[in-house]
Design a protein around this motif. Structure first.
Motif, short mmCIF file in Angstrom:
data_model
loop_
_atom_site.label_atom_id
_atom_site.label_comp_id
_atom_site.label_asym_id
_atom_site.label_seq_id
_atom_site.Cartn_x
_atom_site.Cartn_y
_atom_site.Cartn_z
N PRO A 110 -0.16 -7.52 2.32
CA PRO A 110 -1.33 -7.04 1.58
C PRO A 110 -1.49 -5.52 1.59
O PRO A 110 -2.13 -4.96 0.70
N GLU A 111 -0.91 -4.84 2.60
CA GLU A 111 -1.00 -3.39 2.65
C GLU A 111 0.16 -2.71 1.94
O GLU A 111 0.19 -1.47 1.82
N ASN A 112 1.11 -3.48 1.43
CA ASN A 112 2.24 -2.94 0.68
C ASN A 112 1.73 -2.41 -0.66
O ASN A 112 1.04 -3.12 -1.39
N PRO A 113 2.02 -1.16 -1.03
CA PRO A 113 1.43 -0.60 -2.26
C PRO A 113 1.58 -1.44 -3.52
O PRO A 113 0.62 -1.52 -4.31
N PRO A 114 2.73 -2.11 -3.79
CA PRO A 114 2.78 -2.94 -5.00
C PRO A 114 1.86 -4.16 -4.95
O PRO A 114 1.66 -4.82 -5.98
N CYS A 115 1.32 -4.48 -3.78
CA CYS A 115 0.28 -5.50 -3.69
C CYS A 115 -1.03 -4.79 -3.99
O CYS A 115 -1.67 -4.20 -3.11
N SER A 116 -1.43 -4.83 -5.24
CA SER A 116 -2.47 -3.94 -5.75
C SER A 116 -3.81 -4.11 -5.06
O SER A 116 -4.21 -5.21 -4.70
N ARG A 117 -4.52 -2.99 -4.93
CA ARG A 117 -5.89 -3.01 -4.42
C ARG A 117 -6.71 -1.98 -5.18
O ARG A 117 -6.21 -0.93 -5.58
N VAL A 118 -7.95 -2.33 -5.39
CA VAL A 118 -8.84 -1.47 -6.16
C VAL A 118 -10.20 -1.40 -5.48
O VAL A 118 -10.66 -2.39 -4.90
N VAL A 119 -10.81 -0.23 -5.51
CA VAL A 119 -12.13 -0.03 -4.93
C VAL A 119 -13.02 0.63 -5.99
O VAL A 119 -12.71 1.73 -6.48
N LEU A 120 -14.10 -0.06 -6.35
CA LEU A 120 -15.09 0.50 -7.27
C LEU A 120 -16.24 1.06 -6.44
O LEU A 120 -16.78 0.37 -5.58
N TRP A 174 -10.83 3.71 -7.42
CA TRP A 174 -9.68 4.07 -6.59
C TRP A 174 -8.70 2.91 -6.68
O TRP A 174 -9.07 1.78 -6.41
N LEU A 175 -7.45 3.19 -7.05
CA LEU A 175 -6.47 2.14 -7.30
C LEU A 175 -5.14 2.48 -6.67
O LEU A 175 -4.64 3.61 -6.81
N ILE A 176 -4.55 1.50 -5.99
CA ILE A 176 -3.14 1.56 -5.60
C ILE A 176 -2.47 0.34 -6.19
O ILE A 176 -2.89 -0.79 -5.93
N ASP A 177 -1.43 0.55 -7.01
CA ASP A 177 -0.69 -0.58 -7.57
C ASP A 177 0.82 -0.35 -7.52
O ASP A 177 1.59 -1.16 -8.03
N ILE A 178 1.24 0.76 -6.86
CA ILE A 178 2.66 1.07 -6.73
C ILE A 178 2.78 2.19 -5.70
O ILE A 178 1.78 2.81 -5.31
N TYR A 179 4.00 2.48 -5.28
CA TYR A 179 4.22 3.56 -4.33
C TYR A 179 3.84 4.91 -4.96
O TYR A 179 3.86 5.07 -6.18
N GLY A 180 3.50 5.89 -4.11
CA GLY A 180 3.22 7.23 -4.61
C GLY A 180 1.79 7.67 -4.44
O GLY A 180 1.41 8.75 -4.91
N GLY A 181 0.96 6.89 -3.77
CA GLY A 181 -0.42 7.29 -3.53
C GLY A 181 -1.40 6.69 -4.52
O GLY A 181 -1.02 6.08 -5.52
N ALA A 182 -2.67 6.88 -4.22
CA ALA A 182 -3.74 6.28 -5.01
C ALA A 182 -3.99 7.05 -6.29
O ALA A 182 -3.77 8.26 -6.38
N SER A 183 -4.50 6.34 -7.29
CA SER A 183 -4.99 6.94 -8.53
C SER A 183 -6.51 6.92 -8.49
O SER A 183 -7.11 5.90 -8.16
N ILE A 184 -7.12 8.05 -8.80
CA ILE A 184 -8.58 8.15 -8.87
C ILE A 184 -8.97 8.20 -10.34
O ILE A 184 -8.55 9.10 -11.07
N LEU A 185 -9.76 7.23 -10.77
CA LEU A 185 -10.15 7.12 -12.17
C LEU A 185 -11.64 7.42 -12.34
O LEU A 185 -12.46 7.02 -11.51
N THR A 186 -11.97 8.08 -13.43
CA THR A 186 -13.38 8.28 -13.76
C THR A 186 -13.95 6.98 -14.33
O THR A 186 -13.21 6.11 -14.81
N ALA A 187 -15.26 6.88 -14.30
CA ALA A 187 -15.90 5.72 -14.89
C ALA A 187 -15.58 5.62 -16.38
O ALA A 187 -15.36 4.53 -16.91
N ALA A 188 -15.53 6.76 -17.06
CA ALA A 188 -15.25 6.74 -18.50
C ALA A 188 -13.87 6.18 -18.78
O ALA A 188 -13.69 5.35 -19.69
N ASP A 189 -12.86 6.59 -18.01
CA ASP A 189 -11.51 6.06 -18.20
C ASP A 189 -11.46 4.56 -17.94
O ASP A 189 -10.82 3.81 -18.67
#
Length: 202
Positions: A110-120, A174-189
């Motif tokens: 579950p902590e493997n980056p391709p095992c996706s996790r998202v935080v709103l 905040w999203l991780i769905d692959i290697y390379g670190g998290a992506s930070i998305l705005t609410a608009a995106d």
């Protein structure tokens, strides 16, 4: 093994989920297909006041990407939110299964980056009168047991629990769905993600 798990993740996108490189679409897809997560608040309990408190909570996506809940003011998380309305809702792809990247028996975790996790992250609020029927329909579809709690107006529910409908007003993803670190998305995106991405099923 890393290459195998990346390939599995990319192959899974062919079956209906958005590309892992469509970050907003992928986040919307995760939120739209899961039914529970961890609600994190700032605790008001005397022994741990001011520290993070995580609590599993059922939710539904009411159609636009906004998570909605049926909650009781007796719940500790809701007590916390009456003092500080800021909260986060965390979800893991591991919760629904079916992804090799999440399965320990297949070399995943579950902590493997391709095992996706998202935080709103955002603020907790009651649904408005105009939003109530849409929120109730979404929750009733995925959590029909809530009807007996009094969530949808057809029954009174347990005495003194006073369940009501609420939502998370998202301001960051905040999203991780692959290697390379998290992506930070705005609410608009996040909210502008394509409908097809949000409605594809796991």
């Amino acid at each position: 093994m890393m290459r195998v798990l990346v390939a599995a993740s990319l192959a899974a996108s062919v079956a209906g989920q958005p590309s892992i490189f469509d970050k907003a679409g992928y986040a919307r897809w995760m939120v739209g297909n899961m039914t529970w997560g961890i609600m994190s608040t700032t605790s008001t309990m005397s022994e741990i006041a001011g520290t993070a408190f995580g609590n599993p909570v059922s939710y539904a996506d009411e159609g636009s990407g906004t998570p909605v809940f049926c909650v009781s003011p007796l719940d500790q998380s809701i007590i916390d939110l009456q003092t500080d309305s800021r909260m986060s809702l965390s979800m893991s792809r591991a919760a629904v299964g079916g992804d090799e990247a999440c399965e320990a028996s297949l070399g995943g975790d579950p902590e493997n980056p391709p095992c996706s996790r998202v935080v709103l992250s955002g603020t907790f609020a009651n649904v408005t009168d105009d939003e109530w029927h849409t929120a109730a329909a979404a929750l009733n579809k995925t959590h029909p047991a809530m009807d007996s709690w009094g969530c949808f107006g057809s029954s009174e529910g347990p005495s003194g629990h006073d369940f009501y409908l609420a939502k998370l007003q998202v301001n960051q993803v905040w999203l991780i769905d692959i290697y390379g670190g998290a992506s930070i998305l705005t609410a608009a995106d996040y909210f502008n993600a394509t409908a097809s991405a949000a409605t594809a099923e796991i």
